[in-house]
Scaffold this active site. Structure first.
Site, PDB file in Angstrom:
ATOM      1  N   ASP A  13      22.263  32.916 -16.861  1.00  0.00           N
ATOM      2  CA  ASP A  13      23.545  31.900 -16.501  1.00  0.00           C
ATOM      3  C   ASP A  13      23.400  31.552 -15.078  1.00  0.00           C
ATOM      4  O   ASP A  13      22.737  32.310 -14.369  1.00  0.00           O
ATOM      5  CB  ASP A  13      24.609  32.364 -16.932  1.00  0.00           C
ATOM      6  CG  ASP A  13      25.681  31.481 -17.053  1.00  0.00           C
ATOM      7  OD1 ASP A  13      25.547  30.427 -16.969  1.00  0.00           O
ATOM      8  OD2 ASP A  13      26.999  31.865 -17.311  1.00  0.00           O
ATOM      9  N   ASP A  15      26.967  30.230 -13.128  1.00  0.00           N
ATOM     10  CA  ASP A  15      28.154  30.499 -12.856  1.00  0.00           C
ATOM     11  C   ASP A  15      28.794  31.904 -13.308  1.00  0.00           C
ATOM     12  O   ASP A  15      28.604  32.182 -14.344  1.00  0.00           O
ATOM     13  CB  ASP A  15      29.175  29.421 -13.734  1.00  0.00           C
ATOM     14  CG  ASP A  15      28.717  27.893 -13.122  1.00  0.00           C
ATOM     15  OD1 ASP A  15      28.475  27.623 -12.179  1.00  0.00           O
ATOM     16  OD2 ASP A  15      29.071  27.049 -14.020  1.00  0.00           O
TER      17      ASP A  15
END
Length: 257
Positions: A13, A15
């Site tokens: 991922d 963020d």
């Protein structure tokens, strides 16, 4: 940790894992350098739909990380691919940013605010009451409601901000209809990432900061899961879920030797 370091492929991922807003997180550069030096297969799989892969590449470049455009896959791309398979050459009314609009254009969709096939919602800083009213009218008129991801919040430099599920909920409640969300933990996103890497699930690990998207997506895809505490999840939040990640780390910088 040796088992984790010996994986052939990594889904990561962005963020809350690599950055918060425009702030590069501690250990992120060390982790990316380790991936490259050890010739690992990896892909940044983000539920954010705001930016295109090229824009994400340029953002990491500005933060000092040199990553090829081929290493990015977004919920905007996954949403566009799904809608193209469902309704080729369809049309959509979009509440979202350029990354989502561009992905839909590239998939053969046109923009339509009169009688679209779909109302598509992603993260945006230009959300408004007028757009909610327009979306409600179109959904009540027959358009199908699609969300790029089911995230309620997302990390920013100074805290958290409403994400797609929070933005789409007024439309759902007003129309009495539930949206279909394409992003993680939907298996569609995971299959796209796995195909791109060409690695078996048992030889992969997914790294993220959310229990309700990253970790559950990995568990349901039979991959080892890594929860980093550099994003929105605290140990207390983690312990409130009925499932657990394979590893819990302070950040991605803990992975390299």
């Amino acid at each position: 940790m040796d088992k984790l370091r010996n994986k052939k492929g990594y889904i990561c991922d962005m963020d809350g894992v690599i950055y918060h807003g425009n702030l590069l997180l501690d250990g992120a550069a060390k982790f990316v350098n380790w991936l490259e030096e050890n010739q690992k297969k990896y892909i940044f799989l983000t539920n954010s739909s705001e930016r295109s892969p090229r824009e994400l590449q340029e953002k990491l470049e500005r933060l000092g990380l040199h990553v090829g455009e081929e290493h990015f896959y977004t919920s905007a791309l996954a949403t566009a691919a799904f809608l193209k398979s469902q309704c080729p050459s369809g049309s959509a009314y979009v509440i979202g940013e350029a990354g989502l609009v561009g992905a839909l254009y590239n998939a053969g969709f046109s923009m339509n605010d009169v009688n679209p096939d779909y109302v598509v919602v992603g993260e945006t800083s230009s959300f408004s009451y007028e757009k909610i009213l327009k979306a409600v009218k179109l959904v009540r008129g027959g358009a199908k409601l699609i969300g790029t991801n089911p995230d309620i919040t997302g990390p920013i430099e100074n805290g958290i901000a409403p994400a797609t599920r929070a933005l789409i909920s007024p439309i759902e409640m007003t129309c009495g209809k539930q949206a279909y969300f394409v992003g993680k933990p939907n298996p569609l996103m995971m299959r796209h990432a796995q195909k791109r890497l060409g690695v078996k699930p048992e030889d992969m690990a997914i790294i993220g900061d959310r229990m309700d998207t990253d970790v559950i997506a990995g568990i349901e895809s039979e991959m080892d899961t890594v929860l980093v505490l550099s994003g929105v999840t605290t140990p207390e939040i983690m312990n409130s879920y009925p499932y657990r990640p394979t590893y819990v780390l302070n950040g991605v910088g803990d992975i390299p030797d």
